[in-house]
Design a protein around this motif. Sequence first.
Motif, PDB file in Angstrom:
ATOM      1  N   UNK A 167      12.581  -9.951   1.764  1.00  0.00           N
ATOM      2  CA  UNK A 167      12.134  -8.690   1.187  1.00  0.00           C
ATOM      3  C   UNK A 167      10.626  -8.788   1.012  1.00  0.00           C
ATOM      4  N   UNK A 168       9.864  -7.903   1.659  1.00  0.00           N
ATOM      5  CA  UNK A 168       8.407  -7.886   1.534  1.00  0.00           C
ATOM      6  C   UNK A 168       8.017  -6.711   0.638  1.00  0.00           C
ATOM      7  N   UNK A 169       7.335  -7.005  -0.453  1.00  0.00           N
ATOM      8  CA  UNK A 169       6.871  -5.969  -1.373  1.00  0.00           C
ATOM      9  C   UNK A 169       5.833  -5.102  -0.666  1.00  0.00           C
ATOM     10  N   UNK A 170       6.119  -3.815  -0.514  1.00  0.00           N
ATOM     11  CA  UNK A 170       5.199  -2.909   0.164  1.00  0.00           C
ATOM     12  C   UNK A 170       4.069  -2.415  -0.732  1.00  0.00           C
ATOM     13  N   UNK A 207       2.534  -8.604  -5.878  1.00  0.00           N
ATOM     14  CA  UNK A 207       1.936  -7.620  -4.970  1.00  0.00           C
ATOM     15  C   UNK A 207       1.793  -8.142  -3.533  1.00  0.00           C
ATOM     16  N   UNK A 208       2.385  -7.409  -2.592  1.00  0.00           N
ATOM     17  CA  UNK A 208       2.303  -7.770  -1.181  1.00  0.00           C
ATOM     18  C   UNK A 208       3.098  -8.993  -0.792  1.00  0.00           C
ATOM     19  N   UNK A 260      -1.705 -10.775   1.592  1.00  0.00           N
ATOM     20  CA  UNK A 260      -0.295 -11.175   1.612  1.00  0.00           C
ATOM     21  C   UNK A 260       0.542 -10.087   2.288  1.00  0.00           C
ATOM     22  N   UNK A 261       0.271  -8.830   1.952  1.00  0.00           N
ATOM     23  CA  UNK A 261       0.965  -7.689   2.537  1.00  0.00           C
ATOM     24  C   UNK A 261       0.886  -7.743   4.067  1.00  0.00           C
ATOM     25  N   UNK A 262      -0.305  -7.956   4.597  1.00  0.00           N
ATOM     26  CA  UNK A 262      -0.476  -8.018   6.053  1.00  0.00           C
ATOM     27  C   UNK A 262       0.241  -9.220   6.647  1.00  0.00           C
TER      28      UNK A 262
END
Length: 181
Positions: free
Chosen positions: A130-133, A172-173, A15-17
């Motif tokens: 907003x993307x959770x880092x 997360x992510x 998800x982060x990527x």
Amino acid sequence: SQWNYFAEPTKGTMAFQAYNNLAYGAQGIEYFSYRRIVQKELNITVSPIDTNYQKMPIYYDVKELNSEINYYSKFFYGCDVKEVSYLSEKTPIGTRPTDSLPYDIKVCNYSGIGFVVSYFVCKGHDYLLFVNQDYVEPQKIEIVTPRTLRRMSYYRNERRKVSGKKTLKAQPGSIILLRLS
């Protein structure tokens, strides 16, 4: 070679990527290899489908994330990214910190390591992403907005109203997506 090992992906890292790519305006993404690649120089040990065409445990995370991205695609496809910044104590080299947000939105507080913040326009609407880092832990962000916004959420296909002072949570992510107009 030191670059021949790939860490086992999690839903948070995938998800982060994917969401960071979308924050910068990507119009197509590939974040996994569907079937295990067997090459001596690569040490890829995890994939959704093994060499015998059997579903692996990560298959279900990929399936769920694909469903999320499919839902959110209508907000990102054809978008025009206006600005990307970082809401964190440490700003990565080559990026800029979040100094202000559109529509007089203020960030009061956030937990954890921070967020990538993307302001973009799609199909006549303004959005704030907003993307959770942190791809391991969820994070919260507290905002104050003088107007009513809509939070676009994959879960239960929600479009909740957000106004005044509000605390929002990102897995997360994952993301918090607000429609501003």
